[in-house]
Design a protein around this motif. Structure first.
Motif, PDB file in Angstrom:
ATOM      1  N   UNK A 130      18.481  31.949   8.960  1.00 60.13           N
ATOM      2  CA  UNK A 130      18.219  30.949   7.931  1.00 60.13           C
ATOM      3  C   UNK A 130      19.314  31.029   6.872  1.00 60.13           C
ATOM      4  N   UNK A 131      19.871  29.883   6.541  1.00 60.51           N
ATOM      5  CA  UNK A 131      20.891  29.798   5.495  1.00 60.51           C
ATOM      6  C   UNK A 131      20.180  29.766   4.140  1.00 60.51           C
ATOM      7  N   UNK A 132      20.269  30.862   3.413  1.00 57.43           N
ATOM      8  CA  UNK A 132      19.562  30.997   2.132  1.00 57.43           C
ATOM      9  C   UNK A 132      20.449  30.661   0.935  1.00 57.43           C
ATOM     10  N   UNK A 133      21.629  30.088   1.177  1.00 54.39           N
ATOM     11  CA  UNK A 133      22.588  29.851   0.089  1.00 54.39           C
ATOM     12  C   UNK A 133      21.994  28.990  -1.022  1.00 54.39           C
ATOM     13  N   UNK A 134      21.305  27.931  -0.648  1.00 56.31           N
ATOM     14  CA  UNK A 134      20.718  27.028  -1.637  1.00 56.31           C
ATOM     15  C   UNK A 134      19.730  27.766  -2.544  1.00 56.31           C
ATOM     16  N   UNK A 135      18.888  28.596  -1.933  1.00 58.36           N
ATOM     17  CA  UNK A 135      17.884  29.326  -2.706  1.00 58.36           C
ATOM     18  C   UNK A 135      18.530  30.415  -3.560  1.00 58.36           C
ATOM     19  N   UNK A 136      19.565  31.072  -3.026  1.00 56.23           N
ATOM     20  CA  UNK A 136      20.268  32.101  -3.805  1.00 56.23           C
ATOM     21  C   UNK A 136      20.859  31.499  -5.078  1.00 56.23           C
ATOM     22  N   UNK A 137      21.488  30.349  -4.948  1.00 55.55           N
ATOM     23  CA  UNK A 137      22.088  29.700  -6.116  1.00 55.55           C
ATOM     24  C   UNK A 137      21.022  29.236  -7.104  1.00 55.55           C
ATOM     25  N   UNK A 138      19.918  28.701  -6.575  1.00 60.61           N
ATOM     26  CA  UNK A 138      18.828  28.253  -7.442  1.00 60.61           C
ATOM     27  C   UNK A 138      18.225  29.421  -8.212  1.00 60.61           C
ATOM     28  N   UNK A 139      18.036  30.518  -7.521  1.00 65.36           N
ATOM     29  CA  UNK A 139      17.456  31.698  -8.177  1.00 65.36           C
ATOM     30  C   UNK A 139      18.394  32.238  -9.255  1.00 65.36           C
ATOM     31  N   UNK A 140      19.670  32.340  -8.959  1.00 65.14           N
ATOM     32  CA  UNK A 140      20.633  32.838  -9.937  1.00 65.14           C
ATOM     33  C   UNK A 140      20.650  31.966 -11.192  1.00 65.14           C
TER      34      UNK A 140
END
Length: 538
Positions: free
Chosen positions: A338-348
Motif C-alpha cells: 500500500x502506498x502510504x505517501x498521501x497519509x504520511x504527508x497528511x499526518x505530518x
C-alpha cells in the motif's frame, strides 16, 4: 462435609445460565477438575469442572433448567470422613489456605472466618471463554485497610493480566487463595470485613510449643500420601509444571500445609535440589531419601546448560490457543503493498494541530483501523465466523488491537467501531492500549472481537503471517513502513520512477469461510481507501 457446586459466572453481563447436560450421576466418583455438567448462555457453551475430588451427591438442578449465577446445582461428598479437612484446603472453597490457618494446621478456624458478615471476593470472569485464572500477586495482606475499587490482587489468564479492585471498603480479613494458585471463576479468593480472620491469625503462635515438628511434618505428610497410593496434594500450577518437565510429584517433598507441594518446592526440585528444610530430614523421610528424587532434573540441564523458567499462565495459554487455532482454521495469507505517501504527508501536516485540538496524538493506527472498518462493511464475510456447520455474520464490527506487553500479548477490543468517527477510533485506541499496559482493562474489554489488527511492523519487519484469533475468520498484520522506488504511470501512460512510502499488509484468513477472491476484494478496497484518503480527521 459436602462442597457446594454453583452455577458459575460466564461473562460480566451474564446473570443466569441453562444447565443443558449432566455428565455424571449421583453416586459417581469424580476427580478434581473433571467435567461435571454443561451449561449454555447467550455468549458461551461450556463444560464446568468439579472443584474437588469425591462422590457426586444430590443433584439440585435438572437438565434444561435456567438458574441465576451462584445457585447451588449439586454437592460433592468428599471421600472418607477423617481426612475431610485436607481436600477442602485444596479446593480453595474454605479458608484453609489462609496463611494463618495453614501455619496453625487446624481446620477449625476456617468456618469461623467464613461465618462473619464479611464480603466475599470471587475470582472474576476475565473473558467469555475463560473458566479459570491464576492469582499471581497479592497487593494487600491480611489486616490491611482497603478502599472500594482499590486494587487488592493481580490475576493472569491467556487474554489479560489485570489488577482486581476491592468491591467494598473495609479490612482484608481473610486470604483463601495463595500466590501462584489457579482457581475456577467464581471461587472465593478473599474476604473483606467480618473481623473473624484476626483470631485465626493469632492461632499460629501456639505452634512454638511443637517447634521442632512443623518442618518434618510436611515431607512426612507427602510420604504418607505417596505410600497410600494417593497423588500428593498440590495446586494446578504445580501439577502443570511437573507435567511439562516429566516430574513425578511423589518424589517432590512438600513444605506447604499438610505436605502440600508448593510452587517453590517444584521449582527448587527442577533446579537440582529440594527446599532448604528437606536435606536435614533425608534420613528420616523415606520420600526425601529416594535417589530418584533429583533424577528428572538431569536431562533438563545436561544437553543445553541454561535457566529453566516455567511458562507464565498468560504465555502457557497463549501457546495453547495458538496451536488450537492452527489446528482449527486452514490458514491462508495474502500480502498487499500500500502506498502510504498521501497519509504520511497528511499526518505530518496535521499532527501538531490535531493533538492541540483533540488532546490525542495522531498516529497511523486510526487510519488503518478506519480503512479496515470500511472494507469490512463492504465484505461482511471477512467479519464473520464459523459456528458449527454454519457461518455467523456478526452484526457489529468489533476490532481487536494487539498490544505487546513486557510479560506477553493482550488484545483489547474496541466495540462497534462501525459507529465511531475517525477521532472516536483514535481516542479508543490510545485508551485501551494505555489501560492494557497498566492492567486496568475490564474483562469485557478483551472479549467479543470479530476482526483483529496486529502491528508487528513497529519492530522493523516487512510483513508477517499472523495466526487468527478464534473464533474470528481473519486477522490483519501491519508491516513496517519504508521509502521505496516505485514506478508511477500518469494519465497519458507515461512511466516515471518516484520515491514513495510503502507499507505491506498481510491478511490471514480462514479458508473455510473466506475464499481467495473474497480476501483479494477486501484487501483491494482496504488499499484503495488508504491510498485515496479523503475523510475528515475531526
Amino acid at each position: 462435609m459436602p462442597i457446594d457446586v454453583v452455577m458459575p459466572q460466564m461473562g460480566e453481563s451474564i446473570t443466569e445460565g441453562t444447565l443443558t447436560k449432566w455428565l455424571k450421576k449421583p453416586g459417581d466418583t469424580v476427580a478434581r477438575d473433571e467435567p461435571l455438567f454443561e451449561i449454555s448462555t447467550d455468549k458461551v457453551d461450556a463444560e464446568i469442572p468439579s472443584p474437588a475430588a469425591g462422590v457426586l451427591g444430590a443433584i439440585k438442578v435438572e437438565e434444561g433448567a435456567t438458574v441465576t449465577v451462584g445457585t447451588v446445582v449439586c454437592a460433592i461428598e468428599e471421600a472418607g470422613s477423617a481426612p475431610a479437612a485436607a481436600p477442602k484446603a485444596e479446593t480453595v472453597t474454605p479458608a484453609a489456605t489462609t496463611t494463618a490457618a495453614s501455619d496453625a494446621a487446624v481446620p477449625a478456624p476456617a468456618p469461623e472466618a467464613a461465618a462473619g458478615p464479611g464480603t466475599e471476593v470471587p475470582m472474576p470472569q476475565m473473558g467469555e471463554s475463560i473458566t479459570e485464572g491464576t492469582l499471581t500477586k497479592w497487593l494487600k495482606k491480611v489486616g490491611d485497610t482497603v478502599s472500594r475499587d482499590e486494587p487488592i490482587f493481580e490475576i493472569s489468564t491467556d487474554k489479560v493480566d489485570a489488577e482486581i479492585p476491592s468491591p467494598v471498603a473495609g479490612t482484608l480479613t481473610e486470604i483463601r487463595v495463595q500466590e501462584g494458585q489457579t482457581v475456577t471463576v467464581g471461587s472465593i479468593v478473599a474476604v473483606i470485613g467480618g473481623g473473624a480472620a484476626a483470631p485465626a491469625a493469632k492461632a499460629a503462635p501456639a505452634a512454638p510449643v511443637a517447634a521442632p515438628t512443623p518442618a518434618p511434618a510436611a515431607p512426612a505428610a507427602s510420604a504418607a500420601s505417596a505410600s497410600a497410593g494417593e497423588a500428593p496434594r498440590s495446586s494446578p500450577l504445580v501439577r502443570k509444571i511437573a507435567s511439562e518437565n516429566n516430574v513425578d510429584l511423589t518424589t517432590v517433598p512438600g513444605t506447604g500445609a499438610s505436605g502440600r507441594i508448593t510452587k517453590q518446592d517444584i521449582l527448587g526440585h527442577l533446579e537440582g535440589g529440594a527446599p532448604a528444610a528437606v536435606p536435614a530430614l533425608a534420613a528420616a523421610a523415606p520420600v526425601a531419601a529416594k535417589p530418584a528424587a533429583s533424577a528428572p532434573a538431569a536431562p533438563v540441564s545436561a544437553p543445553t546448560p541454561g535457566e529453566l523458567v516455567p511458562l507464565s499462565k498468560m504465555r502457557s495459554i497463549i501457546a495453547k490457543r495458538m496451536v488450537e487455532s492452527k489446528a482449527t482454521s486452514p490458514h491462508v495469507h495474502t500480502v498487499f503493498k500500500v502506498d502510504m505517501t498521501r497519509i504520511v504527508k497528511l499526518r505530518e501536516k496535521e499532527k501538531n494541530k490535531y493533538e492541540q485540538r483533540n488532546g490525542v496524538k495522531l498516529t497511523y493506527m486510526p487510519f488503518i483501523t478506519r480503512a479496515a472498518v470500511q472494507a469490512l462493511r463492504k465484505h461482511p464475510i471477512v467479519n464473520a465466523s464459523m459456528q458449527g456447520e454454519a457461518i455467523l455474520y456478526n452484526k457489529n464490527i468489533n476490532i481487536g488491537i494487539a498490544v505487546a506487553l513486557e510479560w506477553g500479548l493482550i488484545v483489547p477490543v474496541i466495540k462497534q467501531t462501525e459507529e465511531k468517527s475517525f477521532l472516536g477510533i483514535a481516542r479508543a485506541i490510545v485508551d485501551v492500549a494505555d489501560r492494557a499496559r497498566n492492567k486496568k482493562l475490564a474483562p469485557d474489554e478483551v472479549a467479543g472481537g470479530t476482526f483483529t489488527l496486529t502491528n508487528s511492523g513497529i519492530f522493523g519487519e516487512q510483513f508477517g503471517t499472523p495466526i487468527i484469533a478464534q473464533p474470528q475468520s481473519a486477522i490483519l498484520g501491519i508491516g513496517g513502513m519504508n521509502k521505496e522506488p516505485v514506478v508511477l504511470t500518469d494519465k497519458d501512460g507515461q512511466d516515471t520512477i518516484a520515491i514513495r512510502t510503502i507499507q505491506r499488509f498481510t491478511l490471514g484468513f480462514d479458508h473455510r469461510t473466506i475464499d481467495g477472491a473474497d480476501a483479494g476484494k477486501f484487501m483491494t478496497d482496504f488499499k484503495n481507501y488508504l491510498e485515496n484518503w479523503s475523510e475528515d480527521l475531526g
